[in-house]
Design an enzyme around this catalytic site. Sequence first.
Site, PDB file in Angstrom:
ATOM      1  N   LYS A  13       6.551   2.950  -5.092  1.00 11.72           N
ATOM      2  CA  LYS A  13       7.211   3.799  -3.956  1.00 11.72           C
ATOM      3  C   LYS A  13       8.082   3.079  -2.978  1.00 11.72           C
ATOM      4  CE  LYS A  13       3.199   5.579  -2.505  1.00 11.72           C
ATOM      5  NZ  LYS A  13       2.186   4.920  -3.251  1.00 11.72           N
ATOM      6  N   ARG A  88      -0.902  12.720   1.492  1.00 11.10           N
ATOM      7  CA  ARG A  88      -1.887  12.040   0.510  1.00 11.10           C
ATOM      8  C   ARG A  88      -3.035  12.898   0.372  1.00 11.10           C
ATOM      9  NH1 ARG A  88       0.039   6.643   1.255  1.00 11.10           N
ATOM     10  NH2 ARG A  88      -1.149   5.213  -0.025  1.00 11.10           N
ATOM     11  N   ARG A 122       1.409  -8.948  -5.464  1.00 14.48           N
ATOM     12  CA  ARG A 122       2.421  -8.490  -4.678  1.00 14.48           C
ATOM     13  C   ARG A 122       2.658  -9.547  -3.500  1.00 14.48           C
ATOM     14  NH1 ARG A 122       3.177  -2.277  -3.082  1.00 14.48           N
ATOM     15  NH2 ARG A 122       1.026  -2.658  -2.047  1.00 14.48           N
ATOM     16  N   ARG A 152      -0.476  -8.418   1.865  1.00  9.53           N
ATOM     17  CA  ARG A 152      -1.060  -7.432   2.825  1.00  9.53           C
ATOM     18  C   ARG A 152      -2.369  -7.591   2.786  1.00  9.53           C
ATOM     19  NH1 ARG A 152       1.682  -1.829   1.182  1.00  9.53           N
ATOM     20  NH2 ARG A 152      -0.477  -1.169   1.306  1.00  9.53           N
ATOM     21  N   ARG A 163      -8.521   2.101  -3.369  1.00 10.04           N
ATOM     22  CA  ARG A 163      -7.547   2.810  -3.072  1.00 10.04           C
ATOM     23  C   ARG A 163      -7.081   3.613  -4.158  1.00 10.04           C
ATOM     24  NH1 ARG A 163      -3.748  -2.113  -1.503  1.00 10.04           N
ATOM     25  NH2 ARG A 163      -1.895  -0.668  -1.821  1.00 10.04           N
TER      26      ARG A 163
END
Length: 207
Positions: A13, A88, A122, A152, A163
């Site tokens: 996203k 969400r 990531r 992160r 998540r």
Amino acid sequence: MNIILLGAPGAGKGTQATRIAQKYGVIHISTGDMFRSNIKEGTEIGKLAKSYIDAGKLVPDAVTCDIVKDRLSKADVIGGYLLDGFPRSLFQAEELGKFADIDLCLNLEVDTALIMDRICGRRVCSCGETYHVSTLKGETTCAKCGNELYRRDDDNPETVKARLDTYNVMTAPLIAYYAAQNKLATVVCGNKTPDEVFEAVCAVLDK
Ligand code: ADP
Ligand code: ZN
């Protein structure tokens, strides 16, 4: 054009949002980024959000809806905006419908088997660029701006699992919700590169 970008964590996203904003001149609004900058600045919202984000849960609807409503009241969104990571939950979608006019919900469909590796590998930059360790060849700084890359806090296997669960239970129902309003367009990402996905995204937006 006012667009919602929907997709599981790791669907890409953020990457697509940056490109869409650039090409179509819409304002990129990421609730995740807003929470992270609140955390960095040590605000009350940041303190509250951190415990939920670290647990892979949704920050409570009331707080989240408030920051989005506030952001959408600013003059710069008049030419169009792109919501990345909001709504969400069905509750958030209903609330959004009360203060915003959404034209399109763009759903990035990703194979969940790929997500764990994508997110855990990531590395991100404060400028918004994201990388994967497999393509970094040991570099620790951003090729675009030179800043130090970092991982992160919520990009670890345990939090990613939570998540994904949160996405499946709370967020996935939004696909049917926007389909019922004839506002849904789905782009299947498969194992396409960001460029290939963006091409498919543009094909939808140019229509
Ligand atoms: P990702 O899509 O990769 O999970 P985000 O940056 O969009 O990353 O979100 C990170 C975290 O911020 C979420 O796991 C959640 O805890 C919180 N968050 C972001 N957007 C929302 C939202 N609309 N409602 C509730 N919590 C949110
Ligand atoms: Zn950078």
